[in-house]
Design a protein around this motif. Structure first.
Motif, PDB file in Angstrom:
ATOM      1  N   LEU A  20     -53.800 -14.051 -42.336  1.00  0.00           N
ATOM      2  CA  LEU A  20     -54.058 -14.041 -40.618  1.00  0.00           C
ATOM      3  C   LEU A  20     -53.316 -15.141 -40.078  1.00  0.00           C
ATOM      4  CD1 LEU A  20     -55.981 -12.166 -38.769  1.00  0.00           C
ATOM      5  CD2 LEU A  20     -57.414 -13.983 -38.872  1.00  0.00           C
ATOM      6  N   VAL A  21     -52.670 -14.727 -38.945  1.00  0.00           N
ATOM      7  CA  VAL A  21     -51.821 -15.583 -38.328  1.00  0.00           C
ATOM      8  C   VAL A  21     -52.510 -16.341 -37.396  1.00  0.00           C
ATOM      9  CG1 VAL A  21     -49.771 -16.184 -36.715  1.00  0.00           C
ATOM     10  CG2 VAL A  21     -49.674 -14.581 -38.573  1.00  0.00           C
ATOM     11  N   VAL A  22     -52.768 -17.705 -37.615  1.00  0.00           N
ATOM     12  CA  VAL A  22     -53.663 -18.548 -36.615  1.00  0.00           C
ATOM     13  C   VAL A  22     -53.086 -19.216 -35.680  1.00  0.00           C
ATOM     14  CG1 VAL A  22     -55.588 -18.508 -38.234  1.00  0.00           C
ATOM     15  CG2 VAL A  22     -53.769 -20.411 -38.433  1.00  0.00           C
ATOM     16  N   GLY A  23     -51.523 -19.545 -35.641  1.00  0.00           N
ATOM     17  CA  GLY A  23     -51.017 -20.159 -34.665  1.00  0.00           C
ATOM     18  C   GLY A  23     -49.228 -19.875 -34.944  1.00  0.00           C
ATOM     19  N   ALA A  24     -48.673 -20.979 -34.461  1.00  0.00           N
ATOM     20  CA  ALA A  24     -47.262 -20.836 -34.654  1.00  0.00           C
ATOM     21  C   ALA A  24     -46.571 -22.293 -34.398  1.00  0.00           C
ATOM     22  CB  ALA A  24     -46.523 -20.008 -33.535  1.00  0.00           C
ATOM     23  N   ILE A  25     -45.806 -22.575 -35.367  1.00  0.00           N
ATOM     24  CA  ILE A  25     -45.152 -23.864 -35.316  1.00  0.00           C
ATOM     25  C   ILE A  25     -43.585 -23.639 -34.924  1.00  0.00           C
ATOM     26  CG2 ILE A  25     -44.614 -23.627 -37.882  1.00  0.00           C
ATOM     27  CD1 ILE A  25     -44.833 -26.825 -37.894  1.00  0.00           C
ATOM     28  N   GLY A  26     -42.991 -24.340 -34.250  1.00  0.00           N
ATOM     29  CA  GLY A  26     -41.784 -24.561 -33.762  1.00  0.00           C
ATOM     30  C   GLY A  26     -40.950 -25.490 -33.421  1.00  0.00           C
ATOM     31  N   LEU A  27     -39.527 -25.386 -33.450  1.00  0.00           N
ATOM     32  CA  LEU A  27     -38.654 -26.425 -33.118  1.00  0.00           C
ATOM     33  C   LEU A  27     -38.140 -26.221 -31.740  1.00  0.00           C
ATOM     34  CD1 LEU A  27     -36.305 -26.334 -36.240  1.00  0.00           C
ATOM     35  CD2 LEU A  27     -37.911 -28.261 -35.624  1.00  0.00           C
ATOM     36  N   SER A  28     -37.594 -27.119 -30.988  1.00  0.00           N
ATOM     37  CA  SER A  28     -37.055 -26.948 -29.949  1.00  0.00           C
ATOM     38  C   SER A  28     -36.119 -28.098 -29.340  1.00  0.00           C
ATOM     39  CB  SER A  28     -37.908 -26.476 -28.548  1.00  0.00           C
ATOM     40  OG  SER A  28     -38.860 -27.462 -28.570  1.00  0.00           O
ATOM     41  N   GLY A  29     -35.145 -27.633 -28.659  1.00  0.00           N
ATOM     42  CA  GLY A  29     -34.066 -28.578 -28.304  1.00  0.00           C
ATOM     43  C   GLY A  29     -32.922 -28.197 -27.585  1.00  0.00           C
ATOM     44  N   PRO A  30     -31.819 -28.875 -27.174  1.00  0.00           N
ATOM     45  CA  PRO A  30     -30.524 -28.228 -26.641  1.00  0.00           C
ATOM     46  C   PRO A  30     -30.110 -27.137 -27.356  1.00  0.00           C
ATOM     47  CG  PRO A  30     -30.594 -30.560 -26.645  1.00  0.00           C
ATOM     48  CD  PRO A  30     -31.760 -30.276 -27.549  1.00  0.00           C
ATOM     49  N   VAL A  31     -29.539 -26.025 -26.762  1.00  0.00           N
ATOM     50  CA  VAL A  31     -29.064 -24.859 -27.625  1.00  0.00           C
ATOM     51  C   VAL A  31     -28.043 -25.232 -28.270  1.00  0.00           C
ATOM     52  CG1 VAL A  31     -27.444 -24.267 -25.451  1.00  0.00           C
ATOM     53  CG2 VAL A  31     -28.384 -22.518 -27.122  1.00  0.00           C
ATOM     54  N   GLU A  32     -27.235 -26.316 -28.032  1.00  0.00           N
ATOM     55  CA  GLU A  32     -26.139 -26.412 -28.901  1.00  0.00           C
ATOM     56  C   GLU A  32     -26.645 -27.127 -30.186  1.00  0.00           C
ATOM     57  OE1 GLU A  32     -26.519 -27.696 -25.878  1.00  0.00           O
ATOM     58  OE2 GLU A  32     -26.143 -29.919 -26.061  1.00  0.00           O
ATOM     59  N   ARG A  33     -27.860 -27.753 -30.158  1.00  0.00           N
ATOM     60  CA  ARG A  33     -28.043 -28.162 -31.699  1.00  0.00           C
ATOM     61  C   ARG A  33     -29.174 -27.186 -32.207  1.00  0.00           C
ATOM     62  NH1 ARG A  33     -29.854 -33.794 -29.419  1.00  0.00           N
ATOM     63  NH2 ARG A  33     -31.854 -33.107 -30.027  1.00  0.00           N
ATOM     64  N   ILE A  34     -29.688 -26.379 -31.531  1.00  0.00           N
ATOM     65  CA  ILE A  34     -30.496 -25.332 -32.443  1.00  0.00           C
ATOM     66  C   ILE A  34     -29.512 -24.039 -32.763  1.00  0.00           C
ATOM     67  CG2 ILE A  34     -32.649 -23.784 -32.100  1.00  0.00           C
ATOM     68  CD1 ILE A  34     -33.336 -26.627 -31.831  1.00  0.00           C
ATOM     69  N   CYS A  35     -28.671 -23.676 -32.073  1.00  0.00           N
ATOM     70  CA  CYS A  35     -27.694 -22.603 -32.331  1.00  0.00           C
ATOM     71  C   CYS A  35     -26.378 -23.055 -32.640  1.00  0.00           C
ATOM     72  CB  CYS A  35     -27.822 -21.769 -31.125  1.00  0.00           C
ATOM     73  SG  CYS A  35     -29.232 -21.119 -30.914  1.00  0.00           S
ATOM     74  N   ASP A  36     -25.645 -22.341 -33.440  1.00  0.00           N
ATOM     75  CA  ASP A  36     -24.334 -22.646 -33.948  1.00  0.00           C
ATOM     76  C   ASP A  36     -23.239 -22.301 -32.913  1.00  0.00           C
ATOM     77  OD1 ASP A  36     -23.832 -19.844 -33.992  1.00  0.00           O
ATOM     78  OD2 ASP A  36     -24.133 -19.788 -36.218  1.00  0.00           O
TER      79      ASP A  36
END
Lengths: 255, 504
Positions: free
Chosen positions: A210-226
């Motif tokens: 059962l999914v009880v929560g979510a964990i995430g990373l966030s930041g400037p788009v150029e660092r998160i994406c290629d």
């Protein structure tokens, strides 16, 4: 179609039996009442105890219904407990990825940030704990919607507000995106909540998956994406490892 | 290049943990086992040293297998341990002589009373930097000699070994009865009341005073130095560090400069302030202690404020009152109300430690009215930790030339946001949590890695430190003062509950 699962029927019978009287019952009483072998009854009772549906009195060894049964409709994992159990893995994820980490659970049609680890560059940052994010425009929210932690209706009821031109504002868009999240096992948000920002999220599972929560990373788009605008696979891998590690600690068997 | 790791073993009050760290000081793997707490009488707290040794033998392979790391990839082992907990064991058989007496145990209270009266605090403060308290090991050895038949004679005959947990574990790891190393480090030895705080050697006058025979004591070594190879559990791997857990946390928080301070929030809480190579003698109820000694460099000292009961109050709330089912739920319960409703809890379960040092105090709950709910009690539980921190910080500011500018925090309770905000509010300085919350383990790993050459110097370690969270003060100054005043009045009511023994 397969017939009923015998052990679940028996578990249900044990719960009905325990619910029947005010008195706690011993293993022998449960087994003989239902015509089960003691070993069988014990196995089922232990499993029910493991998921907190049954409690065993320490002094007498007798069984009664567990408190979790009374709260079946509400979230069974306390958010502060979730933070406490995740803190080491969230720290390690921030340290390895170099990005900020947040944990979210649903609250009244939004995502409640229950934990936040700063991006490890020692710049001035403020704690987001207690902040609310939109379900449809955040990667944390998409995970909660995709895995049924929060019903899609609650996002639709809040209205699919456009935060940027990339926000998913049409119901079909969102439905399609959520199907993809279920297939991939993680969610992304690329400039959907604010321009220049991106985030990735993965589900945290408890007992039984059962999914009880979510964990995430966030930041400037150029660092998160290629440079094609796709989430970096190295970050996705780190994120999913952390989510699995927390899930394992919470008792999710397969992750 | 094959990644290599430092292994940290944290033998704590509640559990024994094994954690692996990589070269960036990042946590790679954790395994832990709790051990049983024995409370044979009111005020007595004991551990089974054999159970702890067995737990260590289990958590080490677990930590390796979780991370898929081979024993050969471990560069060095460092230990951090609950301090002052006293183990006596048989030199020939390796069997513990009774259960270990834990730092929280107050059975030596009558001795404390006696020694404070005669020869008086100064006799001790001049030599070991500590006033008599139920906290320190020497009084426990004396108590055991006075209560266990024949033990003192056996110790004089060289049959008995004394150690705190790191000594017991290193002795077992390096061969036990078959040539095991019987050593301690300067930080742990500085908590026995038997070591001279300036020379870092066993003090003859203190040994004579407590009647502790020299042969039972371990050799005092630096906190970071190659001690020898493990011969079991991880055979062939070097053991290169040992520190008391609070000193390890100071090291893990990279508080290497005078004026830097940290507070570890666990069962009890411990605020340590680095005072550099100067030994500062407190005039406000703090302890002078060794912070660390690296190889043959001069020792670095610290001022310490120990608070006996912080997390333990949450555990009591959970286990004895049953108002919550897990410790983190205290925050959930506390958030059901806006404030403490006028209720204060002073958790003087075993007296009050720094800065008051009152063994005659016992816990009180004051301000009870029919309005008070369990939510208010939960608030009061968390606030007790905040106010006790404030009292220690006030004492440190009075002893030290510079006022504290920020507080680095770690330990399990730092996951409680409500508490951390409250600490920032009552101290009126920012509270900062580092990225690795496991600073005790990290500190032992850092010291072990330094001694093994895995890290070149302190600067490299400092660069590994990153801020994970920060809480800024946000409380009306008038409210802060009036609440502090209420707290202090509550503390007044906890004092003197235990009547002094009648002198004959």
């Amino acid at each position: 179609m397969a017939g009923p699962v015998q052990s679940i029927e028996r578990a249900a019978a044990i719960l009905r039996l325990l619910a029947g009287g005010p008195r706690r019952l011993g293993l022998g009483e449960v087994a003989s009442s239902l015509g089960l072998a003691k070993g069988t009854a014990h196995g089922i009772l232990r499993t029910l105890q493991h998921v907190d549906f049954v409690e065993q009195d320490e002094a007498t060894g007798k069984y009664q219904l567990g408190a979790a049964l009374l709260h079946l409709g509400t979230s069974y994992l306390d958010v502060n407990e979730l933070r406490s159990r995740s803190i080491n893995w969230a720290d390690a994820l921030a340290a390895r990825s170099g990005e900020a980490v947040r944990l979210g659970t649903p609250l009244e049609g939004k995502v409640l940030i229950v934990h936040h680890v700063f991006r490890p560059d020692d710049t001035l940052q403020t704690l987001d704990v207690g902040a609310l994010l939109p379900l449809h425009a955040s990667s944390l929210g998409k995970v909660l919607l995709a895995f049924g932690t929060e019903p899609v209706e609650s996002a639709l009821e809040s209205g699919l507000e456009a935060y940027t031109r990339h926000t998913l504002v049409a119901r079909e868009q969102l439905t399609r995106a959520l199907a993809e999240v279920r297939e991939l096992g993680w969610a992304a948000e690329v400039q959907e909540m604010s321009m220049g920002e991106a985030g990735l999220a993965s589900p945290i599972r408890g007992h039984g998956g059962l999914v009880v929560g979510a964990i995430g990373l966030s930041g400037p788009v150029e660092r998160i994406c290629d440079n094609q605008g796709r989430p970096r696979s190295s970050l996705v891998t780190l994120l999913r490892e952390a989510a699995r590690a927390i899930s394992r600690d919470l008792g999710a068997a397969r992750w | 290049m094959v990644e290599r790791y430092v292994m940290s073993i944290d033998q704590g009050t509640n559990s024994t943990r094994c954690i692996l760290f990589d070269h960036h000081g990042r946590l790679v793997s954790v395994a832990q086992r709790e051990h049983q707490q024995h409370f044979p009488r009111p005020g007595w707290v004991e551990h089974d040293a054999l159970e702890i040794w067995r737990n260590l033998q289990r958590v080490v392979p677990e930590a390796l297998s979780v991370a898929g790391i081979a024993a050969g990839d471990v560069v060095a082992i460092g230990l951090a341990n609950q301090r002052e907990t006293t183990v006596l064991w048989d030199r020939l058989t390796g069997a513990p002589l009774g259960r270990a007496i834990v730092w929280q145990d107050t059975r030596t209270a009558p001795l404390v009373e006696e020694f404070r009266h005669r020869p008086g605090d100064d006799f001790f403060l001049e030599r070991c930097g500590l006033p008599p308290s139920t906290y320190f090991s020497a009084l426990r050895i004396r108590w055991l000699f006075d209560h266990v038949n024949g033990l003192e004679q056996r110790a004089k005959d060289g049959e008995v070994l004394f150690g705190t947990m790191e000594s017991w574990l290193i002795w077992n790891l390096t061969g036990g009865a078959d040539g095991g190393l019987h050593i301690t480090d300067a930080t742990n030895a500085s908590r026995t009341m038997l070591m001279n705080i300036r020379t870092l050697t066993w003090d003859e006058e203190l040994l004579t005073f407590f009647g502790v025979p020299r042969p039972m004591l371990p050799g005092i070594r630096p906190s970071a130095e190659s001690y020898g190879d493990a011969r079991t559990v991880l055979p062939g791997i070097r053991i290169t560090a040992a520190l008391g857990d609070q000193q390890a946390a100071l090291f893990g928080q990279t508080c290497f400069s005078p004026g830097e301070a940290k507070c570890t929030y666990g069962t009890g809480s411990f605020l340590l302030l680095n005072t550099g190579t100067d030994m500062v003698r407190s005039r406000h109820g703090l302890l002078s202690t060794v912070a660390y000694k690296i190889g043959d460099q001069p020792p670095v000292y610290a001022l310490e404020g120990s608070i006996a009961v912080t997390g333990a109050l949450v555990q009591w709330f959970r286990d004895r009152l049953g108002l919550i089912s897990s410790a983190p739920e205290i925050e959930t319960l506390a958030r059901t109300v806006e404030d403490n409703g006028g209720c204060y809890i002073v958790p003087a379960f075993s007296g009050l430690f720094a800065p008051r040092w009152r063994s005659d105090a016992r816990g009180v709950i004051v301000g009870l009215t029919s309005y008070i709910t369990k939510g208010h009690l939960a608030r009061a539980v968390l606030e007790a930790t905040g106010w006790q921190t404030r009292e220690v910080v006030d004492a440190m500011n009075a002893d030290s030339s510079v006022a504290l500018k920020q507080l680095k925090v770690d330990g399990g309770m730092t996951s409680d946001n409500l508490l951390m905000q409250f600490v920032a509010d009552v101290l009126d300085v920012p509270v900062v949590r580092p990225m690795v919350a496991e600073t005790v383990s990290l500190g032992a790993a850092y010291a072990a890695g330094l001694a093994a050459g895995f890290w070149p110097d302190l600067e490299v370690l400092r660069r590994n430190w990153h801020r994970a969270a920060q809480w800024l003060p946000d409380m009306d100054p008038e409210r802060r003062e009036s609440e502090y005043d209420n707290w202090q009045r509550a503390v007044e009511r906890s004092l003197g509950w235990i009547k002094p023994p009648r002198r004959t």
